[in-house]
Design an enzyme around this catalytic site. Structure first.
Site, short mmCIF file in Angstrom:
data_model
loop_
_atom_site.label_atom_id
_atom_site.label_comp_id
_atom_site.label_asym_id
_atom_site.label_seq_id
_atom_site.Cartn_x
_atom_site.Cartn_y
_atom_site.Cartn_z
N HIS A 32 0.83 -1.22 0.00
CA HIS A 32 0.00 0.00 0.00
C HIS A 32 0.86 1.27 0.00
O HIS A 32 0.42 2.32 0.45
CB HIS A 32 -0.99 0.01 1.18
N SER A 65 -12.38 -17.76 -22.07
CA SER A 65 -11.62 -18.06 -20.86
C SER A 65 -11.72 -19.55 -20.57
O SER A 65 -12.81 -20.08 -20.31
CB SER A 65 -12.20 -17.27 -19.68
N GLY A 118 -7.60 -14.18 -6.37
CA GLY A 118 -7.90 -13.63 -5.04
C GLY A 118 -6.90 -14.03 -3.97
O GLY A 118 -7.17 -13.90 -2.78
N ALA A 119 -5.72 -14.51 -4.37
CA ALA A 119 -4.73 -14.93 -3.37
C ALA A 119 -3.68 -13.84 -3.14
O ALA A 119 -2.70 -14.06 -2.45
CB ALA A 119 -4.07 -16.23 -3.81
N GLY A 120 -3.88 -12.68 -3.76
CA GLY A 120 -2.92 -11.59 -3.55
C GLY A 120 -1.69 -11.71 -4.42
O GLY A 120 -0.66 -11.11 -4.13
N SER A 123 -3.47 -11.88 -10.16
CA SER A 123 -3.92 -12.54 -11.38
C SER A 123 -4.46 -11.51 -12.37
O SER A 123 -4.28 -11.64 -13.59
CB SER A 123 -5.01 -13.57 -11.05
N SER A 124 -5.08 -10.45 -11.87
CA SER A 124 -5.66 -9.48 -12.80
C SER A 124 -4.57 -8.69 -13.52
O SER A 124 -4.67 -8.45 -14.73
CB SER A 124 -6.66 -8.57 -12.10
N GLU A 156 -7.59 -1.12 -14.56
CA GLU A 156 -8.17 -1.34 -13.21
C GLU A 156 -8.98 -0.11 -12.79
O GLU A 156 -10.09 -0.25 -12.28
CB GLU A 156 -7.06 -1.56 -12.18
N ASP A 168 1.76 -3.97 -9.35
CA ASP A 168 1.49 -5.31 -9.89
C ASP A 168 1.79 -5.36 -11.38
O ASP A 168 2.44 -6.30 -11.88
CB ASP A 168 0.02 -5.69 -9.66
C1 GLA Z 1 -2.90 -4.49 -4.80
C2 GLA Z 1 -2.74 -3.33 -5.78
C3 GLA Z 1 -1.33 -2.76 -5.75
C4 GLA Z 1 -0.87 -2.48 -4.34
C5 GLA Z 1 -1.14 -3.67 -3.42
C6 GLA Z 1 -0.84 -3.36 -1.98
O1 GLA Z 1 -2.14 -5.59 -5.21
O2 GLA Z 1 -3.07 -3.73 -7.06
O3 GLA Z 1 -1.26 -1.62 -6.55
O4 GLA Z 1 -1.44 -1.29 -3.84
O5 GLA Z 1 -2.47 -4.10 -3.50
O6 GLA Z 1 0.52 -3.10 -1.82
#
Ligand code: GLA
Length: 381
Positions: A32, A65, A118-120, A123-124, A156, A168
């Site tokens: 963040h 997809s 959704g695992a952080g 993927s998007s 996004e 990302d």
């Molecule tokens: C998501 C967002 C990123 C970043 C992170 C947190 O992955 O896409 O831009 O802000 O959260 O670090």
């Protein structure tokens, strides 16, 4: 996966196209901080999206997809937005290219991925980067890599509704095998850090929790940061982002912003400093400090930024109990993974304990991913 994609493409379009791939990412530290103009420390991983694409001579995109077994067809005008949420990513990339003057026309495409949703692990961003990179190649647009990352980010913002930072998409485009990237999200200056900590493993534990309101909560966090930065700017006009602020400056505004905004900003200001501390520690091979900073980040994300959840806090506690060097929630939060830096000799006991204790508490096991730091967007065929 590639085989499956190619077979489906043949079945749907009786042709062969070009094949492109873009990865998901991990982030060692700096969460963040990107939309606050700060630093991040991501790396691309060996999981991502693969797409086969062929121009079809029309003004329509026909997309499939594999993972969702879903088909979409849409035009390229703003009013042609598809209703399928997955197709909005591809449509958004096309539109953002168009806004930058890139001329594209219709194409057929089939794609699939192995980044867990959704695992952080973004993927998007992997999906956006795949199409931004591929369309740039196929239409010979000559867009540079920085702009390709921004195309994903704007997708996004404008077509998905997440006001994300640049981390990302940048990692997905610029990833390099064996290296993490320290990125200054304001200037986009970056440096590759070869990352092969001898005697340690980097492992992700996926809580398998997904939070429904993650994107609106994410946007709310961003809003808090902007409110706090604006309050600080009234006294210190040089503060463009929270990245420029100190804790002293923040303290001066305490009476003027909400308690919640104050805590969010405190976390960000501390986190920006942690990334710098970690890069200095990495330069001297001091993984103990890296690990300690990771725990501090977890604490901040859990208590100040409030983007953790009971499952992730639990995984973090287990890591600490098992003597893991560093552990924290990774990515946007609200579910997803912890990233753990663990000494090889402690690895087996940690994983065993994490699986047993997590299952006893939450009724299901976490998922385990060993991290392999890999290359960014590329053409495969
Ligand atoms: C998501 C967002 C990123 C970043 C992170 C947190 O992955 O896409 O831009 O802000 O959260 O670090």
């Amino acid at each position: 996966m590639q085989k499956k994609i190619r077979a489906k493409f043949q079945e749907l379009f009786q042709a062969e196209g070009s094949v492109f791939a873009s990865p998901g990412r991990i982030n060692l530290i700096g969460e963040h901080t990107d939309y606050n103009g700060g630093f991040v420390f991501p790396g691309a991983i060996d999981k991502g999206m693969i797409a086969e694409i062929k121009l079809n001579g029309t003004d329509k995109v026909r997309a499939f997809s594999v993972d969702l077994n879903s088909r979409a067809e849409f035009g390229l005008k703003e009013s042609d937005a598809p209703s399928e949420s997955w197709a909005k990513y591809i449509f958004g990339v096309c539109r953002e290219i168009g806004k930058r003057g890139g001329k594209i026309s219709g194409f057929d495409t089939v794609f699939a991925g192995d980044v867990p949703l959704g695992a952080g692990m973004s993927s998007s961003a992997a999906l956006e980067s795949t199409y931004a990179f591929a369309l740039n190649e196929l239409f010979g647009l000559g867009i540079d890599k920085f702009e390709l990352a921004k195309i994903g980010q704007s997708t996004e913002h404008n077509y998905v509704g997440v006001k994300c930072g640049i981390m990302d998409q940048f990692a997905s485009i610029f990833g390099k095998r064996g290296s993490l990237i320290r990125l200054d999200c304001r200037s986009l200056e970056y440096k590759y850090f070869p990352f092969n900590p001898e005697g340690y493993k980097l492992v992700l534990l996926d809580s398998v929790v997904k939070h429904e309101l993650a994107s609106s909560a994410y946007n709310k966090r961003r809003q808090s940061c902007e409110t706090a930065a604006a309050a600080i700017r009234r006294r210190h006009p040089e503060v463009e982002f929270l990245r420029d602020a100190t804790l002293e400056m923040l303290n001066e505004t305490k009476a003027e912003i909400s308690g919640e905004d104050f805590l969010r900003a405190k976390y960000v200001i501390e986190e920006v400093q942690r990334v710098l501390d970690v890069s200095a520690a990495l330069e001297r091979g001091d993984y103990e400090t890296v690990g300690q900073k990771m725990y501090e980040t977890h604490h901040g994300m859990s208590r100040l930024y409030e983007v953790s959840c009971p499952e992730l806090d639990f995984l973090n506690d287990i890591a600490r109990k098992c003597g893991v060097t560093g552990s924290r929630v990774m990515g946007g939060g609200f579910g997803g993974c912890t990233i753990n830096l663990v000494k090889e000799e402690k690895y087996d006991a940690f994983i065993k304990e994490a699986f047993t204790a997590y299952k006893a508490k939450f009724g299901h096991e976490p998922k385990l991913y060993d991290v392999v730091i890999s290359d960014g967007a590329r053409q495969l065929v």
